[in-house]
Design a protein around this motif. Sequence first.
Motif, PDB file in Angstrom:
ATOM      1  N   ARG A   1     104.062 -17.450 -26.162  1.00  0.00           N
ATOM      2  CA  ARG A   1     103.932 -16.455 -25.091  1.00  0.00           C
ATOM      3  C   ARG A   1     102.490 -16.276 -24.629  1.00  0.00           C
ATOM      4  O   ARG A   1     102.241 -16.015 -23.452  1.00  0.00           O
ATOM      5  N   GLY A   2     101.521 -16.422 -25.563  1.00  0.00           N
ATOM      6  CA  GLY A   2     100.126 -16.157 -25.216  1.00  0.00           C
ATOM      7  C   GLY A   2      99.374 -17.368 -24.716  1.00  0.00           C
ATOM      8  O   GLY A   2      98.587 -17.264 -23.763  1.00  0.00           O
TER       9      GLY A   2
ATOM     10  N   GLY B   1      91.519 -16.965 -32.384  1.00  0.00           N
ATOM     11  CA  GLY B   1      91.759 -15.537 -32.477  1.00  0.00           C
ATOM     12  C   GLY B   1      90.602 -14.818 -33.143  1.00  0.00           C
ATOM     13  O   GLY B   1      89.750 -15.444 -33.795  1.00  0.00           O
TER      14      GLY B   1
ATOM     15  N   ASP C   1      95.787 -17.829 -36.632  1.00  0.00           N
ATOM     16  CA  ASP C   1      95.451 -17.619 -35.223  1.00  0.00           C
ATOM     17  C   ASP C   1      93.963 -17.853 -34.987  1.00  0.00           C
ATOM     18  O   ASP C   1      93.558 -18.420 -33.970  1.00  0.00           O
TER      19      ASP C   1
ATOM     20  N   THR D   1      91.930  -6.944 -32.781  1.00  0.00           N
ATOM     21  CA  THR D   1      92.805  -7.803 -31.977  1.00  0.00           C
ATOM     22  C   THR D   1      93.291  -7.084 -30.724  1.00  0.00           C
ATOM     23  O   THR D   1      93.864  -7.730 -29.845  1.00  0.00           O
TER      24      THR D   1
ATOM     25  N   THR E   1     105.322 -15.000 -36.110  1.00  0.00           N
ATOM     26  CA  THR E   1     104.312 -14.355 -35.272  1.00  0.00           C
ATOM     27  C   THR E   1     103.383 -15.389 -34.638  1.00  0.00           C
ATOM     28  O   THR E   1     103.023 -15.283 -33.461  1.00  0.00           O
ATOM     29  N   ILE E   2     103.001 -16.401 -35.425  1.00  0.00           N
ATOM     30  CA  ILE E   2     102.100 -17.443 -34.915  1.00  0.00           C
ATOM     31  C   ILE E   2     102.762 -18.227 -33.784  1.00  0.00           C
ATOM     32  O   ILE E   2     102.151 -18.455 -32.731  1.00  0.00           O
TER      33      ILE E   2
ATOM     34  N   ALA F   1      99.070 -14.511 -40.482  1.00  0.00           N
ATOM     35  CA  ALA F   1      99.169 -14.888 -39.068  1.00  0.00           C
ATOM     36  C   ALA F   1      97.806 -14.811 -38.384  1.00  0.00           C
ATOM     37  O   ALA F   1      97.462 -15.679 -37.568  1.00  0.00           O
ATOM     38  N   ALA F   2      97.012 -13.788 -38.719  1.00  0.00           N
ATOM     39  CA  ALA F   2      95.700 -13.639 -38.086  1.00  0.00           C
ATOM     40  C   ALA F   2      94.758 -14.763 -38.500  1.00  0.00           C
ATOM     41  O   ALA F   2      93.957 -15.249 -37.683  1.00  0.00           O
TER      42      ALA F   2
ATOM     43  N   ARG G   1     105.262 -17.310 -31.896  1.00  0.00           N
ATOM     44  CA  ARG G   1     105.448 -16.426 -30.748  1.00  0.00           C
ATOM     45  C   ARG G   1     104.133 -16.243 -29.986  1.00  0.00           C
ATOM     46  O   ARG G   1     104.122 -16.249 -28.743  1.00  0.00           O
ATOM     47  N   ARG G   2     103.043 -16.099 -30.712  1.00  0.00           N
ATOM     48  CA  ARG G   2     101.716 -15.967 -30.083  1.00  0.00           C
ATOM     49  C   ARG G   2     101.366 -17.237 -29.298  1.00  0.00           C
ATOM     50  O   ARG G   2     100.889 -17.173 -28.160  1.00  0.00           O
ATOM     51  N   TYR G   3     101.620 -18.396 -29.862  1.00  0.00           N
ATOM     52  CA  TYR G   3     101.314 -19.654 -29.176  1.00  0.00           C
ATOM     53  C   TYR G   3     102.212 -19.836 -27.952  1.00  0.00           C
ATOM     54  O   TYR G   3     101.750 -20.268 -26.889  1.00  0.00           O
TER      55      TYR G   3
END
Length: 357
Positions: free
Chosen positions: A42-43, A299, A293, A167, A35-36, A289-290, A38-40
Amino acid sequence: YFMFYGKMAREEEGRRLYLSILTLVSLAGVDGTYTIIRRYSRGVLQETYSVNTVLLLAEFVKVIISVFMIQCRLMKTGDRNCRRHFYLLIMRSHKMVFLALLYLVGNTISYFSLKHIGAGIFVVMAQGKTFTTSIFSVLMLSRTFSPTRWRALLTQVLGVILFLLPTLDTQPFVSDTNRTDFVAGLMASLLVVTISGFASCYFEYTIKNDPTDIWERNFQLGFHSILVYLFLAITSPREDSGGIFCDWTPLASVLSLFGAVGGLLVALSIKYAGSVLKTLAISISIIYAALVDHVFMNGPLNMQMILSAIIIIVSITNYTFDATPISESSKRRVSTNDANDEIQGETTTIEKIKDEP
């Protein structure tokens, strides 16, 4: 005699407990790291590679690992006819064909749902898979849950929703659409949650009530999933110009690797711990993950999220260590089903032996 077999049973129980804890902790770590990244990717970096291609390569990696594990086992047993073994696995993989089609249907419906209700409500609705998995565990696996465990599941779901809400504050909950489309999107998300719960319990029933090895089941599922994701990758509108590897990056390759490892850990956690505990482990990964983030990518992390994380951890602890005794009628029903499963497994094994030359 009884002391010897009692000791053997205790050692086997301890081994299964160790494997279940190891797989659940590993699943939480790998899923959270996935998740981390993917967040980095794509986000933060705004990378635009095809998600279907990432999933396709992940299935390729899963199949390669499964083939390696199966070949190691065949070499230990002296079976040199690997090609025929894999051919038979593919020909007898109808159960995994059904599961791969379930994933395809769920994936397709989720796209429809996201289009009409937005990502915020979809993520919140997705937490209902804990309940659908529990319900199908009762219906398909003859499990029984005490009131303490049902309460723990309820508080865990509510805790995850409260944890996720901050979030989603910057995202619109409802897209510009009419009421009919919004209701259709909600119903579609409920259907996705139901399919997810059913698929988890169906896979658990398949790997626990069948003599087929867990790696063989992973090979069968991966083989048919490759066909599914290849179809999705080729038919995706964005692939018309640049191919399925359009805008591919090194992080996309890393995501494929983590997706493959996570998929294998899901299968192992279902085998050794069960579908419900697998779902709870993924809840822990959301917290992990949060936190990462927040530390590395700014995050959100407020008091509501901290208290929600505590609620989630306490709920999972209550579920895991619940010592409420099972009623005698439930024990008889579970024992009868276990006996029937053993008879079915022995019959299937005899049929497989008959099929051998």
